[in-house]
Design a protein around this motif. Structure first.
Motif, PDB file in Angstrom:
ATOM      1  N   THR A 211      21.828   7.752  36.823  1.00 42.15           N
ATOM      2  CA  THR A 211      22.271   6.401  36.462  1.00 42.15           C
ATOM      3  C   THR A 211      21.583   5.377  37.362  1.00 42.15           C
ATOM      4  O   THR A 211      22.171   5.454  38.420  1.00 42.15           O
ATOM      5  CB  THR A 211      23.696   6.508  36.415  1.00 42.15           C
ATOM      6  OG1 THR A 211      24.100   7.450  35.538  1.00 42.15           O
ATOM      7  CG2 THR A 211      24.241   5.071  36.054  1.00 42.15           C
ATOM      8  N   THR A 219      25.496  -0.912  34.516  1.00 42.50           N
ATOM      9  CA  THR A 219      24.459   0.007  34.450  1.00 42.50           C
ATOM     10  C   THR A 219      23.426  -0.365  33.372  1.00 42.50           C
ATOM     11  O   THR A 219      23.192  -0.883  32.379  1.00 42.50           O
ATOM     12  CB  THR A 219      25.086   1.071  33.480  1.00 42.50           C
ATOM     13  OG1 THR A 219      26.280   1.687  34.186  1.00 42.50           O
ATOM     14  CG2 THR A 219      24.156   2.365  33.207  1.00 42.50           C
ATOM     15  N   TRP A 221      20.364   1.979  33.081  1.00 39.75           N
ATOM     16  CA  TRP A 221      19.920   2.961  32.128  1.00 39.75           C
ATOM     17  C   TRP A 221      20.388   4.201  32.596  1.00 39.75           C
ATOM     18  O   TRP A 221      21.163   4.416  33.886  1.00 39.75           O
ATOM     19  CB  TRP A 221      18.454   3.154  32.012  1.00 39.75           C
ATOM     20  CG  TRP A 221      17.683   3.074  33.131  1.00 39.75           C
ATOM     21  CD1 TRP A 221      16.992   2.094  33.422  1.00 39.75           C
ATOM     22  CD2 TRP A 221      17.432   4.060  34.170  1.00 39.75           C
ATOM     23  NE1 TRP A 221      16.386   2.509  34.718  1.00 39.75           N
ATOM     24  CE2 TRP A 221      16.312   3.473  35.060  1.00 39.75           C
ATOM     25  CE3 TRP A 221      17.766   5.299  34.232  1.00 39.75           C
ATOM     26  CZ2 TRP A 221      15.918   3.875  36.091  1.00 39.75           C
ATOM     27  CZ3 TRP A 221      17.106   6.201  35.411  1.00 39.75           C
ATOM     28  CH2 TRP A 221      16.192   5.401  36.116  1.00 39.75           C
ATOM     29  N   LEU A 263      24.365   6.192  27.385  1.00 41.02           N
ATOM     30  CA  LEU A 263      24.732   4.817  26.969  1.00 41.02           C
ATOM     31  C   LEU A 263      25.026   4.789  25.543  1.00 41.02           C
ATOM     32  O   LEU A 263      25.980   4.070  25.076  1.00 41.02           O
ATOM     33  CB  LEU A 263      23.746   3.616  27.483  1.00 41.02           C
ATOM     34  CG  LEU A 263      23.568   3.389  29.095  1.00 41.02           C
ATOM     35  CD1 LEU A 263      22.854   2.458  29.197  1.00 41.02           C
ATOM     36  CD2 LEU A 263      25.200   3.329  29.642  1.00 41.02           C
TER      37      LEU A 263
END
Length: 332
Positions: A211, A219, A221, A263
């Motif tokens: 992460t 975030t 990715w 995600l």
């Protein structure tokens, strides 16, 4: 022993290059594949980490003597000195080193929030190493947190002459950079090296989650890779087998990866193999420590449309990553 140079700047450039490349060439990427720039970033990071793990498994220059020599050459705050202070097995040190993990020296102020316990045993696993460690490295202005367990089982029960298995259990490591961005890795599963015959045999069955967060804690990715692969290693020299050689994953029996974008919760099945080999070299001090060859990752969507991520090496520290044939230049 020379230290392995950190490759975080290179990794950031890879991620940036992939973002720009995919944004510029989006019309050329098959839209039915469902792949995103974030998918490519996450997979490329996992692919490089996997190569680093292979190098750490193979490195024949790592020993108790090399740690002492490295500690003397690199100084009192080096990873070698820290490994000796916590009585880490040399192979565990190599895995931390090639994953870019720093730990503080035991007994220093930097180790105030660090506990590492090494439990040896006469039966398998011969070493159980547990981590609950946080600290800041003044040398690179980064903070590191490492938790979980790393077990080492020796194939012949006494040393690494015939091989070993390293097992990650709830292993979680976070690097926070000076700008407050961060990179977190979670690993679970096993890496095995059988050195009882030539070519050596490598088997990996593990989960790698990564992460990336930006300076605001958002975030950027996040992905999970479930790797399963068998490969061979042919030493360049039988008199020094762990110093350099070629790694091969046969295209007829490729490695398997179930990649999930954490995600979006979208999952892709990936095959990967060397094309035809990659060359590992312990004399290369830049991670990943390969200097020739190619490794390809093939995505296949539900409609059978394939897209390819390739890593090509043209010398120590020189490699390119391409996505669907578009080369991403990398500079130091």
């Amino acid at each position: 022993m020379k230290p392995v140079l950190k490759s975080d700047i290179r990794t950031k450039l890879v991620a940036l290059g992939l973002t720009l490349l995919l944004a510029a060439c989006g019309s050329q990427t098959p839209q039915s594949s469902g792949l995103t720039p974030q998918d490519a970033q996450s997979l490329s990071d996992a692919a490089l980490a996997d190569l680093n793990l292979t190098g750490a498994m193979l490195d024949g220059s790592v020993s108790s003597a090399s740690l002492k020599a490295g500690a003397s050459a690199q100084g009192v705050s080096s990873l070698e000195t820290a490994a000796l202070s916590w009585n880490l097995p040399p192979r565990v040190y190599a895995l931390l080193r090639d994953l870019g993990i720093w730990i503080p020296v035991r007994g220093t102020q930097a180790a105030a929030n660090c506990t590492i316990v090494v439990t040896p045993s006469s039966s398998a696993p011969q070493y159980v190493v547990s981590f609950d460690c946080s600290g800041s490295n003044a040398a690179d202005t980064r903070s590191y947190t490492t938790k979980g367990e790393l077990d080492l089982t020796l194939q012949n029960g006494t040393d690494e002459a015939a091989g070993f298995t390293a097992a990650f259990k709830d292993f979680d490591t976070v690097v926070t950079f000076a700008d407050k961005s961060s990179l977190e890795r979670k690993l679970d599963g096993s890496l095995s090296l059988d050195k009882s015959a030539v070519p050596w045999k490598i088997a990996k069955n593990y989960t790698h989650s990564v992460t990336k967060k930006d300076t605001s804690g958002n975030t950027v990715w996040s992905g999970q890779n479930v790797f399963s692969v068998s490969k061979t290693y042919q030493p360049d020299s039988l008199s020094a087998p762990g110093m350099a050689g070629t790694v091969m994953i046969d295209q007829a029996t490729p490695g398997k990866d179930v990649f999930t974008n954490l995600l979006t919760n979208k999952t892709h099945k990936v095959n990967f193999y060397t094309n035809p080999t990659v060359h590992w070299n312990s004399a290369c001090t830049v991670r990943p420590r390969f200097d020739a060859g190619e490794k390809d990752y093939i995505f296949t969507d539900a409609k059978g449309v394939q897209t390819t991520l390739s890593i090509k090496f043209s010398g120590c520290g020189n490699f390119t990553i391409s996505f669907n044939g578009g080369a991403v230049p990398i500079s130091n």
